[in-house]
Design a protein around this motif. Structure first.
Motif, mmCIF file in Angstrom:
data_model
loop_
_atom_site.group_PDB
_atom_site.id
_atom_site.type_symbol
_atom_site.label_atom_id
_atom_site.label_comp_id
_atom_site.label_asym_id
_atom_site.label_seq_id
_atom_site.Cartn_x
_atom_site.Cartn_y
_atom_site.Cartn_z
ATOM 1 N N LEU A 77 46.951 46.509 42.199
ATOM 2 C CA LEU A 77 46.675 45.249 41.507
ATOM 3 C C LEU A 77 47.546 45.131 40.257
ATOM 4 O O LEU A 77 48.096 44.072 39.963
ATOM 5 C CB LEU A 77 45.190 45.145 41.127
ATOM 6 C CG LEU A 77 44.810 43.861 40.363
ATOM 7 C CD1 LEU A 77 45.120 42.612 41.176
ATOM 8 C CD2 LEU A 77 43.345 43.873 39.953
ATOM 9 N N THR A 111 50.353 42.139 39.788
ATOM 10 C CA THR A 111 50.254 41.193 38.671
ATOM 11 C C THR A 111 51.204 41.546 37.530
ATOM 12 O O THR A 111 51.488 40.707 36.687
ATOM 13 C CB THR A 111 48.819 41.172 38.105
ATOM 14 O OG1 THR A 111 48.483 42.519 37.709
ATOM 15 C CG2 THR A 111 47.821 40.699 39.149
ATOM 16 N N GLY A 112 51.646 42.788 37.519
ATOM 17 C CA GLY A 112 52.532 43.213 36.436
ATOM 18 C C GLY A 112 51.806 43.535 35.149
ATOM 19 O O GLY A 112 52.441 43.689 34.102
ATOM 20 N N VAL A 113 50.478 43.641 35.178
ATOM 21 C CA VAL A 113 49.749 43.958 33.950
ATOM 22 C C VAL A 113 49.653 45.471 33.751
ATOM 23 O O VAL A 113 49.807 46.244 34.699
ATOM 24 C CB VAL A 113 48.330 43.336 33.944
ATOM 25 C CG1 VAL A 113 48.403 41.828 34.155
ATOM 26 C CG2 VAL A 113 47.443 43.991 35.004
ATOM 27 N N GLY A 114 49.391 45.868 32.534
ATOM 28 C CA GLY A 114 49.350 47.292 32.219
ATOM 29 C C GLY A 114 47.954 47.886 32.237
ATOM 30 O O GLY A 114 47.781 49.100 32.087
ATOM 31 N N ALA A 115 46.941 47.038 32.369
ATOM 32 C CA ALA A 115 45.564 47.528 32.380
ATOM 33 C C ALA A 115 44.697 46.454 33.014
ATOM 34 O O ALA A 115 45.134 45.311 33.174
ATOM 35 C CB ALA A 115 45.082 47.830 30.963
ATOM 36 N N LEU A 116 43.483 46.833 33.357
ATOM 37 C CA LEU A 116 42.547 45.896 33.996
ATOM 38 C C LEU A 116 41.284 45.793 33.151
ATOM 39 O O LEU A 116 40.207 46.232 33.552
ATOM 40 C CB LEU A 116 42.216 46.376 35.417
ATOM 41 C CG LEU A 116 43.420 46.533 36.367
ATOM 42 C CD1 LEU A 116 42.964 47.133 37.704
ATOM 43 C CD2 LEU A 116 44.117 45.198 36.602
ATOM 44 N N PRO A 117 41.418 45.219 31.951
ATOM 45 C CA PRO A 117 40.258 45.163 31.053
ATOM 46 C C PRO A 117 39.241 44.134 31.525
ATOM 47 O O PRO A 117 39.582 43.202 32.253
ATOM 48 C CB PRO A 117 40.886 44.727 29.731
ATOM 49 C CG PRO A 117 42.084 43.916 30.129
ATOM 50 C CD PRO A 117 42.595 44.541 31.400
ATOM 51 N N GLY A 118 38.013 44.311 31.104
ATOM 52 C CA GLY A 118 36.988 43.336 31.464
ATOM 53 C C GLY A 118 35.602 43.810 31.089
ATOM 54 O O GLY A 118 35.439 44.750 30.303
ATOM 55 N N GLU A 119 34.628 43.148 31.679
ATOM 56 C CA GLU A 119 33.225 43.379 31.340
ATOM 57 C C GLU A 119 32.790 44.799 31.715
ATOM 58 O O GLU A 119 32.989 45.240 32.847
ATOM 59 C CB GLU A 119 32.380 42.348 32.090
ATOM 60 C CG GLU A 119 30.911 42.353 31.709
ATOM 61 C CD GLU A 119 30.106 41.379 32.578
ATOM 62 O OE1 GLU A 119 30.694 40.752 33.472
ATOM 63 O OE2 GLU A 119 28.893 41.280 32.343
ATOM 64 N N PRO A 161 36.691 46.171 38.740
ATOM 65 C CA PRO A 161 37.612 45.027 38.692
ATOM 66 C C PRO A 161 37.331 44.004 39.799
ATOM 67 O O PRO A 161 37.337 42.800 39.542
ATOM 68 C CB PRO A 161 38.982 45.678 38.860
ATOM 69 C CG PRO A 161 38.818 47.048 38.282
ATOM 70 C CD PRO A 161 37.411 47.461 38.646
ATOM 71 N N ARG A 203 34.379 42.038 38.879
ATOM 72 C CA ARG A 203 34.680 41.146 37.751
ATOM 73 C C ARG A 203 35.526 39.947 38.166
ATOM 74 O O ARG A 203 35.414 38.865 37.612
ATOM 75 C CB ARG A 203 35.422 41.930 36.664
ATOM 76 C CG ARG A 203 34.535 42.915 35.917
ATOM 77 C CD ARG A 203 35.263 43.449 34.707
ATOM 78 N NE ARG A 203 35.722 44.808 34.852
ATOM 79 C CZ ARG A 203 36.985 45.194 34.860
ATOM 80 N NH1 ARG A 203 37.964 44.298 34.725
ATOM 81 N NH2 ARG A 203 37.304 46.456 34.996
ATOM 82 N N MET A 204 36.408 40.158 39.156
ATOM 83 C CA MET A 204 37.307 39.086 39.584
ATOM 84 C C MET A 204 36.633 38.051 40.472
ATOM 85 O O MET A 204 37.230 37.037 40.792
ATOM 86 C CB MET A 204 38.513 39.668 40.335
ATOM 87 C CG MET A 204 39.510 40.339 39.408
ATOM 88 S SD MET A 204 41.061 40.696 40.272
ATOM 89 C CE MET A 204 40.546 41.961 41.415
#
Lengths: 466, 466
Positions: free
Chosen positions: B273, B277-285, B290, B293-294
């Motif tokens: 993932l 998406t190219g993100v460095g982390a999957l932050p959230g609740e 993940p 949360r998605m």
């Protein structure tokens, strides 16, 4: 012996006519098409200064607009040397349709000269030159050595002033800089600026992904660049309104009791400030009055912010980038070179590892401060008291200018003698100069030269700094 | 008795040819110049549906693009009625240069049909129509009554769907809505969507003064609109990643143990993932994976922000206004009409009195959810297991669509039978349909009609909702 009062009374109309001729020249430094007018303004001023008895030269740094240098150095080596600083360029005049009379057709009405540059800053250079003209005509000499440095780029941020000072520092060398580009807080409140704030300015760019992501597909599990930015910026000040960056206040020189007493004595009406600015409250740092906060304390402002979707309607993206312009006003002795890395480190420390950060600095302006008990300030206060019939109050200016650069380059303190008023509409349509204040300015300048020449002041001014 | 496997094997190429002809019609609903193509697509589909044995009509709400209605109601009043929902319009195809073969010249390669609309959503309507064509040809009847509602505006946000449903609700009335516009999580992971998120979307405008103020003159004593906005938005979530608006979670239906077990069994790789998406982390609740949360949890995102100076260089203003687009994905049973005022009240409660606030709502999409143990879901799962040779997993979709509006208008639950894959590049260049999945879709549709007709399912579906 020179009688400056009689001179001003006798020459009142002639002085204003002379100033008006100069103000008719649209020396707008920010407009490249007005470069010829800026030169014409410099040459016109050089003519006025020559006529007053100063040796004059028009000079410019490489690529810079012309400044006017002048000197009269006949007071001898024991007398202090005063360098008068100001500028002959002006702000743009638009919107033109809001002027009651055209900005470059100077007009006297209601006791004021109306023209772009009347107050800022041609009128304030002119009262200095006029004082000198009278003193030299009447006495054949001045009580102090005098130099002038009247730049032509101040309204454009003085882009070549460092180069100019580097080239001409010896020539401009002095014991005191007399800044003639500030104001007084009210017509009946003679007052003297003692400090200017510094400024550092940044752009902060955050990136959380290579491209915006769909909030339906990924919302809940990926970072949002704007959310990261607002969290960062919301932490810039604490509940007490203080900047939270570690070490930010380390070099702040506290306002002295005398300064605070002076500022408390100024006629400040919070409701009037709210009315002028249109704001509903005057929030800020706990423990300081609005006046103190506007001039004597460090501030932080987000000047701009952008990121993601800002069009009409909706777009369900999680933005990949977010950007802000952030600036800080500094007070003595906060140094841009020390604070810029503190801000950058704070940003990097506060954003999570998954956020790409760029912090770009646009360079800084150092704060300037001359203590109230500096002999130059005390002498200038006496001169103002004589001209205005009332002891002046000391206050600080919230804005930033080249004064500290001057001070550092010339190794001398700045003393601020100015007569502009808040209602003079400086930088706005219908700029004006209150003639009663201008005439008092001529007198105050003449008295200031006398006061600076008094033995105990002269001795103090001539002593090496430190 | 119909042999759907034999049909698919015998007609494999013919089915793809038939689908390809339809996909060659560029029915881009967001492009007014393609309105004629959208109509042509509707009429083409109507022809396919007529050929399959459905009574068909092309219909449109006032000002709307044409939808295709179809019905076969010969199964009798004891049999449930199923309304198949999908759309025949497609996304724009740009950037055209990124397509390996032109978007409207459908091409088979690597076991896939490449064309705009191949997966989303023509292929998924076509497998339903093909299943019905075979069942009616082989058996002369269907096990259930079937209706079709294939809209032509889904990719433009279904602007007239409410009007359409208002006008045609009686005609579309059914016991179950079979949504044919979703996907599976991976080729080897048969799976069924059970919920869609809702959406509410706002613009927030703050004003602190009639005009920008000079940060030198006023910095320290006047409010800054951007500072107020970032403080507000930074408070939207707490440290645990939860939305702080009072009452926000009151109506959230918790994920059941079965749902969580299903989602935990999905082949989810956080690193993949991140790579996609190219993100460095999957932050959230906190407390949720993940994937949960998605799709299964409420989210808040700032979609855009702007205010003050965003040009090149510096401008030392204190901005008078600041603006943001803020949106929330909702999960069942969060209702837009209850949450919109909660957000507005939260904004008004959080900003100080000296800030002028405007909160504009762009309207909402309600969340949809069909419990896993709904007889329609259990029956569809059996059909998918038969077609794919493996029990499917249930999961939730993070995006928002018209399903709940359909469900409310028709008084029936949605069951989601779709075969799209994450790698089908839906909405992007080189959209494709994996033919192996398409063929299984034909089978799954046929089996689903059988499963819905089984007495215990039929009885449950025919029972009044509640």
């Amino acid at each position: 012996m020179a009688d400056i009062d009689a001179f001003v009374q006798a020459e009142a109309d002639a002085l204003v006519r002379e100033l008006s001729e100069w103000c008719a020249i649209p020396s707008i430094s920010s407009d490249p098409e007005r470069a010829g007018d800026v030169r014409r303004s410099a040459e016109h001023l050089a003519g006025l200064m020559e006529a007053a008895g100063l040796d004059t030269e028009v000079l410019a740094a490489d690529g810079g607009l012309p400044a006017v240098y002048g000197e009269w150095l006949g007071a001898g080596t024991d007398a202090p040397t005063i360098t008068v600083y100001g500028h002959h360029d002006v702000q743009p005049a638009d919107p033109l349709e809001e002027w009651a009379t055209p900005p470059f057709e100077p007009t006297v009405r209601d006791g004021c000269l109306h023209a772009r540059g009347a107050s800022d800053d041609k009128g304030q250079i002119h009262f200095q030159v006029s004082a000198i003209r009278h003193l030299l005509a009447a006495d054949g000499r001045l009580p102090v050595n005098v130099k002038f440095f009247v730049e032509g780029e101040e309204e454009s941020g003085s882009p070549t002033i460092d180069a100019f000072l580097g080239e001409h520092a010896d020539r401009l060398a002095c014991d005191l800089i007399l800044v003639s580009d500030t104001g007084m807080v009210a017509e009946d409140v003679p007052s003297l600026v003692t400090a200017m704030r510094g400024l550092i300015y940044f752009q902060v760019d955050l990136r959380t992904a290579p491209a915006d992501l769909h909030s339906g597909s990924f919302g809940g599990a990926v970072p949002n660049a704007i959310a990261e930015l607002v969290t960062l910026l919301a932490g810039l000040k604490d509940e007490a309104g203080r900047i939270t960056i570690p070490g930010w206040y380390d070099d702040v020189v506290a306002l002295t009791d005398e300064e605070r007493a002076n500022m408390a004595a100024l006629p400040f009406d919070p409701d009037q400030l709210k009315a002028v600015t249109g704001v509903g409250a005057l929030p800020g740092e706990d423990g300081y009055t609005p006046l103190e906060r506007m001039s004597g304390r460090p501030t932080a402002d987000v000047n701009g912010i952008w990121g993601g979707f800002s069009g009409v309607g909706t777009k369900t993206i999680i933005p990949a980038t977010a950007h802000a312009k952030v600036s800080f006003r500094l007070v003595a002795d906060q140094e841009p070179a020390r604070l810029e890395p503190l801000f950058e480190r704070w940003v990097r420390d506060r954003v999570p590892d998954h956020v790409e950060v760029s912090v770009r600095s646009y360079g800084g302006v150092k704060p300037a401060r001359t203590p109230l008990d500096h002999p130059g300030n005390r002498a200038a206060a006496k001169a103002v008291a004589r001209a205005f019939g009332k002891d002046p109050l000391f206050y600080r200016e919230g804005g930033s200018g080249p004064e500290r650069a001057l001070s550092d380059a010339l190794g001398a303190a700045c003393v601020y003698l100015g007569v502009m008023l808040p209602e003079d509409r400086v930088h706005a349509p219908n700029e004006r100069l209150l003639l009663a204040h201008y005439y008092r300015g001529v007198r105050a300048a003449a008295y200031a030269f006398e006061e600076f020449a008094k033995p105990e002041v002269a001795t103090a001014l001539r002593a090496p700094a430190g």
